[in-house]
Design an enzyme around this catalytic site. Structure first.
Site, short mmCIF file in Angstrom:
data_model
loop_
_atom_site.label_atom_id
_atom_site.label_comp_id
_atom_site.label_asym_id
_atom_site.label_seq_id
_atom_site.Cartn_x
_atom_site.Cartn_y
_atom_site.Cartn_z
N ARG A 114 -14.14 2.07 4.85
CA ARG A 114 -12.94 1.27 5.05
C ARG A 114 -11.66 2.10 5.03
O ARG A 114 -10.79 1.94 5.87
CB ARG A 114 -12.84 0.20 3.95
N HIS B 150 -15.90 2.51 -14.64
CA HIS B 150 -15.70 1.73 -13.41
C HIS B 150 -16.92 0.88 -13.09
O HIS B 150 -16.89 0.07 -12.16
CB HIS B 150 -15.38 2.70 -12.26
N TYR C 95 -12.43 -10.21 -1.59
CA TYR C 95 -13.12 -8.95 -1.37
C TYR C 95 -14.58 -9.21 -1.03
O TYR C 95 -15.20 -10.13 -1.57
CB TYR C 95 -13.10 -8.07 -2.63
N ASN D 91 0.83 -1.22 0.00
CA ASN D 91 0.00 0.00 0.00
C ASN D 91 0.86 1.26 0.00
O ASN D 91 0.55 2.25 -0.67
CB ASN D 91 -0.91 0.02 1.23
N ARG E 63 -5.74 1.44 -13.00
CA ARG E 63 -4.38 1.62 -12.52
C ARG E 63 -3.67 0.30 -12.23
O ARG E 63 -4.18 -0.54 -11.50
CB ARG E 63 -4.36 2.52 -11.29
N ARG F 24 -11.10 -4.73 -13.99
CA ARG F 24 -10.03 -5.65 -13.63
C ARG F 24 -10.59 -7.05 -13.74
O ARG F 24 -11.62 -7.36 -13.16
CB ARG F 24 -9.54 -5.41 -12.20
#
Length: 690
Positions: free
Chosen positions: A564, A435, A468, A45, A405, A375
């Protein structure tokens, strides 16, 4: 509401999230290798934080375009605070690694053996391995007028070597650089007959340190020190000024490896004169130097976290549930013609989504498939099904976001693969990232055309669906499918925005309707009526949304938020945000679903969305927000959202000063772990008849 003290700086809030991730490495309720994984995620991160966020702030300063956000901090002020905080946390990270995790791992016979502890047998094996596997690949570079300082790849492992003596040509530069190619493993497992029982490793850096002399024959190596440079990795394609986005991106992807320097990491034994030399070469200041007591590239330790020899040190495996109705292997189109199916991943399987697309690819009655891809991952079953559908003569259209990205290269490859199969590939809309997560299938039934759809909060990525938390809605709802048809046509073709019946979509109707729903709750509260907003998002940074929430709080609306990551809103400020409560859940799974709930005078409104409450999502991206309908489904999602609000083991509560306080059971409270509860109890979705 324009008072800067009411807002938290975006990058500082993002760092707070990463600190919460690091804290998990100290939590003994997690298996040991999972704790190591959290520590490595902190590094990963932080890499992206420097590559994108710090690079962006530095760029503003370089071009004298400093702009303060709602919090009032200018980039140079923010960088000073960030530097202080990151230095503190990186030092802490290595202390946790060296003083806690590595000793604990050693107790389980997982060892990283330092040079000073090498036995003669290890030294002999390492010398042979270095000679046969490493030395032939490494290219040391002496520094002199004909060998200028090399251009080093972003985040690559390198060594600066201090030399003494003259080489065969009479050169005496005193310095050399050893770049370690990425193809070399950063840790090497020792054979059991060499390292002993268990899983024993040596670092590549230790091997190079031990045998640097071999790379400079006849010269004395006075010192060899590892370092790592982080560069600006944000792509700067001017989408308004390119004729071929794919071609422009391919050029930028190469340049990304050599962007402007933003951070230098060196081992803490490196002398000051050498660190000063490196800083000068990269145009960095002392505040951008990070001295670490261990390997400079911790993310390369991820391979250890999945050791097959130690399942007891990892999370117990689980099998995501398949809805009972779908276990019958019945044609999914028959099921969806009668019922909506709502799935919560990873507790419920992503397989039905893949199966729907597979069935569509083979079904002779299916005429067309339209799909967005942001993705999808390597070896994607979703992409395989789209390829099969195109080869079977279906009209397949894929809207692929090339600018996702760090997935740009893989998305370029899958775009080529789909085009070769005969699919129509669209790269979204210039200036707006696509998106949204949506799929639309057109099928002929009894002489009529019928549409089926999937809408989700997460990517079409089977790997992510195991890690996720996200929602999937499978539906044949006529109005919703008609809305999706309009949105796909808008993305693929040209035309004005068409009126939607159910779907909210950015950058057109989502933000406007979101603000209206917040204001409606405020109006209810002002009349003395019950008013309640609950939401779960990854980030909350949009100033307009925050101001609307503040006004709703002042009107008396109870607002419960699960955010989050970044949150620029300050809860608990008397007279402003005293009715707002914000918590962050950090656990086994990455919280990724977006849920918006409004009491709405008793006529509850609940939405699922691909969009966070950020300006980039609401103003500069194509996003979807779709209603959850039917009393059973609404109550199901509402209860799941409320479960997050009662968690007292994984929850971190945001304070008015921007800090977070971790909750723990008090008094007679039972521990409540949301993710564990959902994993245990969520066996099948609720189905609602139409």
């Amino acid at each position: 509401m324009d008072d800067s003290s009411l807002y938290i700086h975006r990058e500082l809030s993002q760092l707070q999230f990463n600190i919460r991730v690091l804290e998990q490495a100290l939590d003994e309720s997690y298996p040991l290798l999972e704790r190591l994984k959290f520590l490595l995620i902190f590094s990963s991160n932080l890499d992206e934080f420097f590559e994108i966020r710090i690079a962006g702030l530095k760029k503003q300063i370089t071009f004298a375009r400093e702009q303060a956000g709602a919090d009032g901090l200018l980039p140079h002020q923010a960088l000073a605070r960030i530097s202080e905080l990151v230095h503190e946390q990186v030092s802490r990270q290595y202390r946790i690694l060296n003083e806690t995790l590595l000793p604990e791992l050693a107790k389980h016979q997982i060892r990283f053996i330092r040079r000073r502890h090498w036995t003669l047998k290890i030294k002999t094996w390492v010398r042979r391995f270095f000679r046969d596997e490493i030395a032939p690949i490494i290219t040391p570079i002496g520094l002199d007028p004909t060998h200028p300082f090399p251009l080093l790849v972003n985040k690559s492992l390198n060594f600066i070597v201090e030399l003494e003596g003259m080489d065969a040509f009479g050169r005496d530069s005193g310095l050399a650089i050893i770049p370690a190619p990425r193809l070399l493993p950063r840790i090497i497992r020792l054979p059991e007959d060499v390292g002993g029982e268990g899983d024993n490793y040596v670092f590549l850096s230790s091997m190079i340190h031990a045998h640097a002399d071999d790379l400079f024959p006849g010269m004395k190596v006075k010192g060899c020190y590892q370092f790592r440079l982080t560069r600006n990795a944000d792509l700067s394609v001017d989408t308004e000024d390119v004729e071929d986005l794919a071609r422009a991106l391919r050029g930028e992807l190469f340049s990304r490896r050599y962007g402007d320097a933003v951070r230098l990491e060196v081992v803490d034994t490196c002398p000051q004169n050498l660190t000063n030399y490196l800083l000068k070469q990269f145009g960095l200041s002392e505040s951008e130097l990070y001295k670490v007591s261990g390997p400079v590239n911790l993310t390369r330790l991820f391979s250890v976290t999945g050791l097959e020899s130690h399942p007891e040190l990892q999370y117990p495996p689980f099998t995501p549930a398949i809805p009972r109705l779908l276990q019958k292997k019945e044609n999914l189109f028959n099921v969806l013609s009668k019922l909506d199916v709502l799935l919560m991943h990873p507790f419920e399987s992503f397989t039905p989504v893949i199966d729907l697309l597979r069935q569509a690819a083979k079904d002779p009655n299916v005429l067309a498939i339209k799909q967005t891809l942001y993705r999808s991952g390597a070896n994607s079953e979703i992409v395989d099904a789209l390829v099969e559908a195109a080869r079977n003569g279906k009209e397949v259209t894929a809207v692929i976001e090339l600018r996702a990205r760090f997935d740009e290269e893989s998305n370029l490859q899958l775009a080529s693969r789909l085009q070769q199969a005969g699919a129509v590939v669209i790269y979204g809309v210039v200036g707006f990232k696509t998106h949204a997560k949506m799929m639309l299938i057109l099928r002929r039934e009894d002489g009529e055309l019928r549409r089926y759809a999937h809408l989700g909060t997460g990517n079409y990525h089977a790997g992510n669906a195991r890690l996720y938390t996200d929602y999937s809605l499978l539906t044949a709802d006529v109005a919703l499918c008609e809305d999706l048809h309009k949105l796909f046509n808008q993305l693929i073709g040209m035309g004005k925005t068409l009126r939607m019946k159910k779907l909210l979509h950015a950058p057109f109707t989502l933000k406007k309707n979101l603000l209206e729903m917040i204001n409606r709750e405020a109006a209810q509260a002002a009349l003395g009526q019950p008013a309640h907003i609950m939401a779960k998002v990854n980030s909350l940074t949009d100033p307009k949304v925050i101001r609307a929430l503040y006004k709703a709080s002042q009107a008396g609306v109870r607002i419960d938020l699960v955010v989050r990551g970044m949150c620029c809103l300050r809860p608990g400020i008397p007279g402003v945000s005293h009715n707002i409560h914000v918590r962050s859940i950090i656990g086994r799974f990455l919280e990724h679903s977006r849920i918006y709930y409004f009491l709405n005078g008793g006529d509850e409104k609940l939405y699922l969305s691909s969009a966070d409450w950020m300006e980039r999502n609401l103003d500069m991206r194509v996003e979807t927000c779709f209603p959850v309908e039917g009393k059973k489904l609404v109550q199901r999602v509402k209860k799941e959202l409320e479960t997050y609000l009662t968690d007292n083991t994984q929850a971190w509560v945001l304070q008015a000063d921007g800090s977070y306080q971790r909750l723990s059971p008090t008094g007679n409270q039972n521990p409540r772990n949301t993710q564990a509860t959902l994993l245990e109890k969520l066996a099948a979705p609720v189905l609602t008849a139409r």
